[in-house]
Motif scaffolding. Sequence first.
Motif, PDB file in Angstrom:
ATOM      1  N   PRO A 267       0.893  -1.235  -0.020  1.00 28.30           N
ATOM      2  CA  PRO A 267       0.065   0.047   0.054  1.00 28.30           C
ATOM      3  C   PRO A 267       0.948   1.249   0.019  1.00 28.30           C
ATOM      4  CG  PRO A 267      -0.043  -0.972   2.213  1.00 28.30           C
ATOM      5  CD  PRO A 267       0.660  -2.051   1.015  1.00 28.30           C
TER       6      PRO A 267
ATOM      7  N   LEU B 161       2.563   6.020   2.848  1.00 30.42           N
ATOM      8  CA  LEU B 161       1.189   7.138   3.509  1.00 30.42           C
ATOM      9  C   LEU B 161       0.071   5.983   3.751  1.00 30.42           C
ATOM     10  CD1 LEU B 161      -0.313   9.513   4.284  1.00 30.42           C
ATOM     11  CD2 LEU B 161      -0.585   9.802   2.004  1.00 30.42           C
ATOM     12  N   MET B 162      -0.063   5.155   3.139  1.00 30.90           N
ATOM     13  CA  MET B 162      -1.100   4.291   3.829  1.00 30.90           C
ATOM     14  C   MET B 162      -0.526   3.511   5.080  1.00 30.90           C
ATOM     15  SD  MET B 162      -4.021   3.917   1.490  1.00 30.90           S
ATOM     16  CE  MET B 162      -4.271   2.713   0.256  1.00 30.90           C
ATOM     17  N   GLU B 163       0.700   2.981   5.141  1.00 29.69           N
ATOM     18  CA  GLU B 163       1.198   2.649   6.041  1.00 29.69           C
ATOM     19  C   GLU B 163       1.070   3.428   7.194  1.00 29.69           C
ATOM     20  OE1 GLU B 163       2.261  -0.532   7.006  1.00 29.69           O
ATOM     21  OE2 GLU B 163       1.544  -1.284   4.782  1.00 29.69           O
TER      22      GLU B 163
ATOM     23  N   ILE C 263      -1.252   5.865   7.754  1.00 28.89           N
ATOM     24  CA  ILE C 263      -2.510   5.891   7.861  1.00 28.89           C
ATOM     25  C   ILE C 263      -3.078   4.774   8.872  1.00 28.89           C
ATOM     26  CG2 ILE C 263      -5.004   6.021   7.390  1.00 28.89           C
ATOM     27  CD1 ILE C 263      -3.770   7.626   4.696  1.00 28.89           C
ATOM     28  N   ALA C 264      -2.523   3.612   8.410  1.00 30.63           N
ATOM     29  CA  ALA C 264      -2.903   2.230   9.310  1.00 30.63           C
ATOM     30  C   ALA C 264      -2.273   2.582  10.628  1.00 30.63           C
ATOM     31  CB  ALA C 264      -2.640   0.986   8.646  1.00 30.63           C
TER      32      ALA C 264
ATOM     33  N   LYS D  54      -3.879   4.624  13.487  1.00 29.96           N
ATOM     34  CA  LYS D  54      -5.049   4.061  14.068  1.00 29.96           C
ATOM     35  C   LYS D  54      -4.541   3.329  15.310  1.00 29.96           C
ATOM     36  CE  LYS D  54      -7.893   3.724   9.835  1.00 29.96           C
ATOM     37  NZ  LYS D  54      -8.251   3.010   8.947  1.00 29.96           N
ATOM     38  N   MET D  55      -3.421   2.772  15.448  1.00 27.53           N
ATOM     39  CA  MET D  55      -2.891   1.952  16.709  1.00 27.53           C
ATOM     40  C   MET D  55      -1.932   2.732  17.602  1.00 27.53           C
ATOM     41  SD  MET D  55      -2.031  -1.616  14.778  1.00 27.53           S
ATOM     42  CE  MET D  55      -0.785  -0.969  13.413  1.00 27.53           C
ATOM     43  N   MET D  56      -2.301   4.216  17.442  1.00 28.84           N
ATOM     44  CA  MET D  56      -1.522   5.040  18.247  1.00 28.84           C
ATOM     45  C   MET D  56      -2.274   5.846  18.986  1.00 28.84           C
ATOM     46  SD  MET D  56       1.468   6.045  15.611  1.00 28.84           S
ATOM     47  CE  MET D  56       1.943   7.388  16.393  1.00 28.84           C
TER      48      MET D  56
ATOM     49  N   TRP E 297      -0.652  15.413   3.534  1.00 23.01           N
ATOM     50  CA  TRP E 297      -1.948  14.844   4.113  1.00 23.01           C
ATOM     51  C   TRP E 297      -2.166  14.944   5.675  1.00 23.01           C
ATOM     52  CZ3 TRP E 297      -2.199  10.900   8.060  1.00 23.01           C
ATOM     53  CH2 TRP E 297      -3.541  10.406   8.384  1.00 23.01           C
TER      54      TRP E 297
END
Lengths: 76, 377
Positions: A15, A18-20, A22-23, A26-28, A50
Motif C-alpha cells: 500500500p 502514506l497508507m502504512e 494512516i494504518a 489508528k494504533m497510536m 496529508w
Amino acid sequence: MTEKRVIDARGSFCPGPLMELIAGLKMMQVGEEAEVLSTDKGSANDIPEWVKKVGHAHIGTNEESGVWHVTVRKMK
Amino acid sequence: MKILIVGGGMGGTILANNLARRLQGEVKAGKARITMLSASDRHMYQPGLLYVAVGSMAPDELYRDQRSLLEPCINFHVDPVTEFMLDANQVKTQSGRVFDYDVLVIATGSRMAPETIPGLAENAETFYTEETAVKMLKTLREFKGGKVVITVGVPHKCPMAPLEITFMLNDYFKDRGIRDKVQLHYTYPIGRVHSLENVAKWAAPEFERLGITYETFFNMKEVDGATKTLKSEEGSEVKYDLLIAIPAHRGQEVVEKSGLGQNGWIPTNRTSLNMEGRNNVFVLGDTTNIPISKAGSTAHFEAETLGDNIAALVKLGIPVREYDGKVFCFIEAGKDRATYAMFDYNTPPDPKAPSKALHWFKLAYNKLYWTSARGLL
C-alpha cells in the motif's frame, strides 16, 4: 520523552508509506509520534501534505542514504 | 519435527501441500509431521466475492471441501486456535486440545472491521463475505439510479478491489440500461486514485473517460444514515444514495488476545518471514505487518518461500532463500477487460493497457485457483 514508533515502509509500493502511516496512526495514542521510513522520495511531500490536511503535526523530514525519515505526531 | 500450520486459507493450504510433497520421505519415516488447524471445513476462493456482488458468479462456485485440497498425509483438524502459547511451543484450541510444535506457521488471515467507523456497518454495502456480497447484489438489483459512492478504509485486503468494483459497477449499470441515471463517485485515502503510482496514472484518465468522478485524500470518519452523508477525517462530506465500502481490515482476534500483535498484525521479518524474536515461528499472508499488499498472491509467493525454507530446515538445518516481496494482482477494468500489476520490494509495477485476453485469463484463474491451492500451479 515519548518513544517514537517506527513504521518501516522501505520498498513498499503497495500500500505504500502514506497508507502504512494512516494504518499505523489508528494504533497510536494522541501525542504519540511515528517515524516513517520510506525509499520513495514522494513521501517527503505527500506525507506532510496529508498530515496538514487531516490535522496531525509534521515534526520533520530528513534523508539518509536514500531513505526518507518523516516524523509525525498524532494530534487527534 | 512437528510442523503446525494454523489457518486453512490460501497461504496455509499452499504451504501445507508444498511441505507434504517436499517432505514425503521424512513424513513416511516418522521424522516429520504436518498438522493444519482451521476454523472451517470449507475453503473459500475469496476474490470470487467481487463477482458474486455483481451477479456474475454464484456463491457455491467459491467453495471446495478443505480436506479434498490437502495431501493425504497432512493431519487436518477443524479446530480453531483460541490461544497461542509461544513460550511453551503450544497452541490451545476450541475443543480444549493442546497441540505441540517444533515449527509454527501462523496464517490466520484478516477480516473486515466496518464496526470501527460509526454508521458504516448499518449503512454501507460491502462484499468481503458471502453474506454481504449477496446482500449487495440484491441492493444493486433494486437500485433505480442516484449517486453511488465508493469509499475505502485502511488497511484493506485486496488493493485492487476499490478500482475493480468501480469499473465493474460502471459496466453493471450500463448493462442494466441505467448508467445515465447513476453517478459513480470514488473516494481514496491518499492523494491519487490508487496506492501504486503507475496504476493511478492509468486509472484516473479511465475514470474521466467513463464519467466517474473522484475525490482523493478521503479517509472515512463516520456515516450519517439519516442524511445519507459520509464524512471524512479530512473534513469533507459527500452525499450518497448508495454507499459501497471497502472497510478497514484487522487481523484475527486470537492473535491480538494472545499478545502477538496490535490489531491482529504480527511483527514479521520481511525476508525470512519469522515472527520478530521467534526463530521457530513464521507468519504468512495478511497476518504479517510487512508493508506490502494484503492479497492472495502475496500469501502464495510467501508460502512458496516458506515451503523451501521449512523443508530445508528439516533436511539441512538451515533456510535456503529470502522472500523478495513479490506480488501479482490482476486488475479487472470492467466486465470484459483486465490488466495486472506485478512488483516486489525493489521493482515497481508497470501495468499494460487492459485487454480482453487478460480478462479471460483472470476468469480461467478463477478456476485454476484450486490447482494453486493444491500447490501445483
